[in-house]
Write an enzyme that holds these catalytic residues in place. Structure first.
Site, PDB file in Angstrom:
ATOM      1  N   LYS A 121       0.751  -1.248   0.120  1.00 43.76           N
ATOM      2  CA  LYS A 121      -0.070  -0.056   0.031  1.00 43.76           C
ATOM      3  C   LYS A 121       0.709   1.293  -0.014  1.00 43.76           C
ATOM      4  O   LYS A 121       0.288   2.477  -0.352  1.00 43.76           O
ATOM      5  CB  LYS A 121      -0.974   0.117   1.288  1.00 43.76           C
ATOM      6  CG  LYS A 121      -1.951  -1.016   1.365  1.00 43.76           C
ATOM      7  CD  LYS A 121      -3.249  -0.778   1.724  1.00 43.76           C
ATOM      8  CE  LYS A 121      -4.354  -1.800   1.108  1.00 43.76           C
ATOM      9  NZ  LYS A 121      -5.605  -1.634   1.305  1.00 43.76           N
ATOM     10  N   LYS A 204      -4.362  -9.979  -6.512  1.00 40.90           N
ATOM     11  CA  LYS A 204      -5.763 -10.020  -5.664  1.00 40.90           C
ATOM     12  C   LYS A 204      -6.835  -9.275  -6.031  1.00 40.90           C
ATOM     13  O   LYS A 204      -6.503  -8.031  -6.035  1.00 40.90           O
ATOM     14  CB  LYS A 204      -5.532 -10.417  -4.443  1.00 40.90           C
ATOM     15  CG  LYS A 204      -5.820  -9.358  -3.546  1.00 40.90           C
ATOM     16  CD  LYS A 204      -5.846  -9.372  -2.055  1.00 40.90           C
ATOM     17  CE  LYS A 204      -6.085  -8.202  -1.364  1.00 40.90           C
ATOM     18  NZ  LYS A 204      -7.243  -8.153  -0.157  1.00 40.90           N
ATOM     19  N   LYS A 207     -11.267  -4.339  -3.428  1.00 41.61           N
ATOM     20  CA  LYS A 207     -12.496  -3.223  -3.503  1.00 41.61           C
ATOM     21  C   LYS A 207     -11.787  -2.002  -3.831  1.00 41.61           C
ATOM     22  O   LYS A 207     -12.177  -1.013  -4.300  1.00 41.61           O
ATOM     23  CB  LYS A 207     -13.188  -3.321  -2.534  1.00 41.61           C
ATOM     24  CG  LYS A 207     -12.719  -3.170  -0.972  1.00 41.61           C
ATOM     25  CD  LYS A 207     -13.767  -3.126   0.152  1.00 41.61           C
ATOM     26  CE  LYS A 207     -13.561  -4.220   1.364  1.00 41.61           C
ATOM     27  NZ  LYS A 207     -12.339  -3.597   2.370  1.00 41.61           N
TER      28      LYS A 207
END
Ligand code: ATP
Ligand code: LTN
Length: 339
Positions: A121, A204, A207
């Site tokens: 991230k 992966k 959302k």
């Protein structure tokens, strides 16, 4: 000793959560929620909407409020029974942040810095754009789990490392201050533990992706689902075979098909011998549309009703009792109770 009475094994306490960082995807459903529902009545379960995790990246407050209700509605629509399971919102139980501070003092910077999710991230961000909250994210997650003395934590594969860090923190605390926490185990499904993005089978499905074509939302309209599946990348060749190493995109689509249709992968594969990707994708889309239809109908109903608010209010009341007991013991162990 043949005649000795058997001690009854304790029903395992289960804890898990999803952050309301967006609308849920079929990855969240197949990797997490579906397994919570399947194990629900064999356990003593607690399911949390972890809204304090969702503010570790910028999110509009109104969107966060909407997503919080959406995630709670998805839990219940998918089959979590609030008469049995505790369902609540993290920020309604202040003990989560209270315990986080204490656990922060026995967690090392190096441990947090090494977490794969943190690295993923933050890899494209400058140091001054990375919040301390994002680094400390796994400590809040450890507090969630340890407050409830959870035995099992059902999650997708990407969260295994965080649950392992939680175990290390629990063991360290128990060692320094005396037995206080149950050391939890991650529980990861064999099939569905890592649903991949439709546009890239090496990533992966998430959302938070900026390409809506990479995921299917639980609330996507049938035509949107059909379009996304039609556009999903496939591998070279034209045979429908399950071969994760050479055909990762197809292996992912077969996994999704199998989970939505409740059929084993070899049986699905058999049906498409000589038929090619087109026919397979059309049927896959219909299996997903049909699988999501009842869930979508129930979610829409719940979003319109007052039922959700009362479930979450009562859930927080039940959760708080358990959390407070652990927190009092922790404060006692570390010497916070000075009177
Ligand atoms: P974000 O994109 O905001 O990081 P996410 O979609 O990756 O979110 P989380 O809220 O981080 O989802 O995860 C909730 C639960 O769903 C976790 O148990 C996680 O392991 C599981 N999960 C998320 N994505 C997948 C996936 N693609 N396959 C299987 N399980 C998944
Ligand atoms: N970090 C998790 C969400 C999460 C969680 C938890 C999962 C927060 N607290 C406690 C299990 C138990 C994720 O899926 N991103």
């Amino acid at each position: 000793m043949p005649n000795e009475p058997k001690t009854q094994a304790k029903t395992p306490r289960v804890f898990s959560g999803i952050q309301p960082s967006g609308q849920l995807t079929i990855g969240n459903y197949l990797g997490a929620i579906r397994n919570w529902v399947a194990g629900q009545f064999k356990s003593d379960p607690i399911f949390c909407v972890v809204n304090q995790h969702a503010i570790t990246v910028r999110i509009d407050p109104n969107e966060l409020r909407r997503n919080t209700l959406h995630v709670a509605a998805a839990y219940i629509a998918a089959g979590i029974d609030p008469r049995h399971s505790i369902v609540f919102v993290q920020s309604d139980v202040t003990e989560h942040t209270e315990l986080t501070w204490i656990l922060n003092t026995i967690t090392y910077y190096g441990e947090l810095h090494r977490m794969t999710q943190f690295k993923d991230k933050t890899s494209k961000l400058k140091q001054d754009a990375i919040s301390a909250g994002l680094l400390n994210y796994p400590v809040l997650m450890a507090a969630d789990i340890l407050l409830y003395q959870a035995d099992q934590v059902p999650v997708g594969e990407d969260q295994k490392q965080h649950v392992e860090l939680c175990r290390d923190i629990a063991i360290r605390f128990n060692h320094h201050f005396g037995e206080t926490f149950v050391v939890p185990e991650p529980v990861i499904a064999k099939v569905g533990k890592r649903i991949m993005a439709l546009d890239d089978p090496t990533r992966k499905m998430a959302k938070s992706s900026d390409n809506p074509g990479s995921y299917i939302l639980l609330t996507d309209e049938p035509d949107t689902i059909r379009k996304k599946i039609r556009k999903a990348v496939t591998d070279s060749g034209s045979e429908v075979v399950y071969d994760p190493k050479h055909k990762p995109a197809l292996a992912n689509l077969l996994t999704i098909y199998s989970l939505f249709s409740d059929e084993e992968i070899p049986a699905v594969q058999e049906r498409y011998v000589g038929k090619g990707y087109g026919a397979f994708k059309t049927d896959l889309a219909e299996a997903v549309v049909a699988g999501l239809a009842p869930l979508q109908a129930r979610m829409a109903e719940l979003m319109e009703s007052a039922e959700l608010t009362s479930v979450l209010t009562e859930g927080a009341d039940r959760a708080r009792v358990i959390a407070r007991k652990t927190m009092d013991a922790v404060n006692d162990r570390v010497g916070m109770n000075w009177k």
